[in-house]
Design an enzyme around this catalytic site. Structure first.
Site, PDB file in Angstrom:
ATOM      1  CE  LYS A 165      36.510  71.214  35.037  1.00  0.00           C
ATOM      2  NZ  LYS A 165      35.454  71.867  35.817  1.00  0.00           N
ATOM      3  NE  ARG A 171      33.606  82.444  35.186  1.00  0.00           N
ATOM      4  CZ  ARG A 171      32.946  82.191  36.307  1.00  0.00           C
ATOM      5  NH1 ARG A 171      32.843  83.109  37.253  1.00  0.00           N
ATOM      6  NH2 ARG A 171      32.347  81.026  36.486  1.00  0.00           N
TER       7      ARG A 171
HETATM    8  N1  BES Z   1      33.516  73.716  31.906  1.00  0.00           N
HETATM    9  C1  BES Z   1      33.187  73.954  33.258  1.00  0.00           C
HETATM   10  C2  BES Z   1      31.695  73.887  33.529  1.00  0.00           C
HETATM   11  C3  BES Z   1      30.998  72.573  33.304  1.00  0.00           C
HETATM   12  C4  BES Z   1      30.682  71.752  34.366  1.00  0.00           C
HETATM   13  C5  BES Z   1      30.569  72.188  32.048  1.00  0.00           C
HETATM   14  C6  BES Z   1      30.000  70.563  34.165  1.00  0.00           C
HETATM   15  C7  BES Z   1      29.897  71.000  31.827  1.00  0.00           C
HETATM   16  C8  BES Z   1      29.613  70.188  32.904  1.00  0.00           C
HETATM   17  C9  BES Z   1      33.677  75.347  33.672  1.00  0.00           C
HETATM   18  O1  BES Z   1      34.828  75.783  33.051  1.00  0.00           O
HETATM   19  C10 BES Z   1      33.970  75.302  35.131  1.00  0.00           C
HETATM   20  O2  BES Z   1      34.857  74.574  35.511  1.00  0.00           O
HETATM   21  N2  BES Z   1      33.249  76.095  35.906  1.00  0.00           N
HETATM   22  C11 BES Z   1      33.452  76.154  37.307  1.00  0.00           C
HETATM   23  C12 BES Z   1      33.385  77.586  37.733  1.00  0.00           C
HETATM   24  C13 BES Z   1      33.808  77.823  39.156  1.00  0.00           C
HETATM   25  C14 BES Z   1      35.271  77.483  39.349  1.00  0.00           C
HETATM   26  C15 BES Z   1      33.557  79.266  39.516  1.00  0.00           C
HETATM   27  C16 BES Z   1      32.351  75.344  37.970  1.00  0.00           C
HETATM   28  O3  BES Z   1      31.224  75.355  37.487  1.00  0.00           O
HETATM   29  O4  BES Z   1      32.649  74.665  38.950  1.00  0.00           O
HETATM   30 MN    MN Z   2      36.569  75.139  34.076  1.00  0.00          MN
END
Ligand code: BES
Ligand code: MN
Ligand code: ZN
Length: 492
Positions: free
Chosen positions: A274, A348
């Site tokens: 990230k 997931r």
């Molecule tokens: N934990 C994150 C989602 C999240 C984002 C939680 C902001 C709380 C606040 C999750 O694991 C994630 O990174 N999801 C990705 C999915 C994508 C790579 C398909 C996302 O939402 O960007």
């Molecule tokens: Mn994630």
């Protein structure tokens, strides 16, 4: 905060502060009596429009000896005909936030007298306890400046049913303890709340409540074929785990309710790392797991007549030479193969093995909670959690529970067409599609692992953490899910 009851006329009760609920369009005897004692001060505040009783307004005045209580805290409730338990929770939360600023640690309340007796009392206790929350564990300076509440006295009219009031208060306190446990776990940093730490919290909780706990370690999970869950944990020095808690209510018959919570103790994104800005918030990525722990504690504390199983797949998502990586194919416990297209779609993966594992209990229903997608925050902001599932009756029941307790849900569709985005060229599924409909494609992925069991998925990415303070949820961890699930379980 200690909560006690006294049957006494509020105008005769001495305390550092007396909290009074005021409607914008209606008077009551208590307000008239206070106004008379204060030589018409309250009437003046209304005519000068300094305090008009609108919801979310407050006004603190010193009584200077005209009433036995040193201060009066007026709390607006809006229009009388529009009063709800949510307005009372918010009013109680606003009241304690004002009292905290004024550093008044002991007070008496009459807020509950404006509503339908017992439900109003519970709302006031919930708003008070949750509104007075603060997480100060790592503030080491200025300890003498620190403030904590001591006690709230609930004032009831003479002849009120003390026993039922006491029961209702302890009920609300048990539920709030569950939400507070969840808040504390989410507030704690990722170097403290590791997968092992969550496992220990679960074991302690089980011992305290006399319920069963089993923690599956990495080798056992590998034997069970949970390669998706294990794969996510590969890059971390802290091994992944699967925590299972079982509570069997006395006289509870029938199939269990299974609740599953995402327990990523820190989500760096892994190899699909990230951006740095805001990454610290990813310590909250175990909020679903925290909600499961809080709910198990509250359900056992309330002795709910249900069979309830709580499952928490937990791992830390980190980049490392041993990490899983884009292009890898993992074989999940169900046998489905998953091509990894983004290691940041890890929630997931740990959930698909946990949900498949959960189906072995032949649950009556399954509900999972997960900070699953940033897309859900884009869609719903911080006002509602995303709701998806394969059973409309279950989703309606959850939605109703959410409206009653103030943890609202909003449904998104899971039509088959959304599955197109999750097709892989080389495996059964891929773990991430495009950005389009990101919350739904994540929900659709989970749906592939629940079989025919009635199931609902709650995406709490936008509701687990508040970037601003709310009436009964100060900035930070909200403890979302605990009150919702208890409300749902009680309505079954
Ligand atoms: N934990 C994150 C989602 C999240 C984002 C939680 C902001 C709380 C606040 C999750 O694991 C994630 O990174 N999801 C990705 C999915 C994508 C790579 C398909 C996302 O939402 O960007
Ligand atoms: Mn994630
Ligand atoms: Zn995550």
């Amino acid at each position: 905060m200690n909560i006690n009851i006294q049957t006494v006329n509020p105008c005769k009760h001495a305390s550092p502060a007396l909290v009074i609920g005021c409607f914008e369009d209606a008077h009551n005897e208590l307000i008239d009596a206070c106004d008379a004692a204060l030589d018409g001060c309250m009437g003046r505040l209304k005519s000068t429009k300094e305090f008009n009783g609108k919801a979310n307004s407050t006004y603190l005045i010193h009584t200077l000896g005209r009433l036995p209580s040193e201060r009066l805290l007026l709390v607006g409730l809006g229009k009388k005909s529009e009063l709800t338990v949510e307005i009372l929770r918010q009013a109680a939360g606003n009241a304690v936030q004002v009292l905290r600023k004024a550093r008044v640690a002991t007070f008496a309340t009459t807020l509950h007298l404006t509503g339908d007796s017992n439900a109003a009392l519970e709302a006031v206790v919930v708003g008070t306890v949750l509104g007075s929350y603060s997480f100060e564990l790592y503030k080491t300076k200025d300890k003498s400046e620190r403030f904590s509440f001591e006690s709230m006295t609930v004032l009831l009219p003479k002849g009120a049913d003390m026993k039922s009031a006491h029961t209702r208060i302890s009920r609300a306190e048990i539920i709030c303890q569950g939400s507070t446990l969840a808040r504390d776990l989410v507030s704690q940093p990722g170097n403290v709340v590791t997968t092992g730490y969550l496992a220990n919290v679960a074991k302690d909780l089980a011992e305290h409540h006399g319920i069963e706990c089993r923690v599956y370690e990495q080798a056992e999970m590998e034997n069970l074929g949970m390669n998706a869950l294990v794969g996510v944990g590969k890059g971390s020095a802290e091994p992944p785990r699967l925590i299972v808690l079982e509570y069997h209510g006395v006289n509870a018959k029938g199939r269990p309710v299974v609740i599953v919570g995402k327990g990523i103790t820190f989500d760096s994104g892994g190899i699909s790392i990230k951006p740095g800005a805001g990454m610290e918030e990813m310590k909250t990525d175990m909020a679903g797991g925290a909600a499961v722990l809080g709910t198990m504690a509250a359900a056992a504390g309330l002795k709910l007549p249900v069979n309830l199983i709580g499952i928490i797949p937990t791992a830390e998502n980190m980049p490392d030479g041993k990490s899983f990586k884009p292009g890898d194919v993992l074989t999940s416990m169900s046998g489905s193969t998953i091509e990894i297209t983004n290691t940041d779609a890890e929630g997931r993966l740990i959930l698909c093995d946990a949900l498949h594992f959960a189906t072995q209990y032949k649950p009556a229903v399954m509900v999972d909670l997960a900070t699953l997608t940033g897309a859900c925050v884009v869609a719903l902001g911080h006002e509602a959690s995303g709701l998806m599932g394969n059973n409309q009756r279950l989703m309606d029941a959850l939605k109703g529970a959410g409206e009653r307790c103030g943890e609202r849900l909003w449904q998104l569709p899971l039509w088959d067409e959304y599955g197109e985005a999750m097709k892989s060229d080389i495996a059964d599924l891929k773990n991430a599609g495009s950005r389009d409909g990101g919350s739904i494609t994540a929900g659709w992925f989970l749906k592939q692992f629940v079989g025919t069991i009635p199931w609902a998925h709650l995406d709490i990415a936008g509701t687990a953490w508040g970037d601003k303070s709310r009436p009964y949820s100060p900035k930070g961890a909200t403890g979302i899910g605990v009150r919702l699930l208890i409300e749902y379980l009680e309505s079954r």
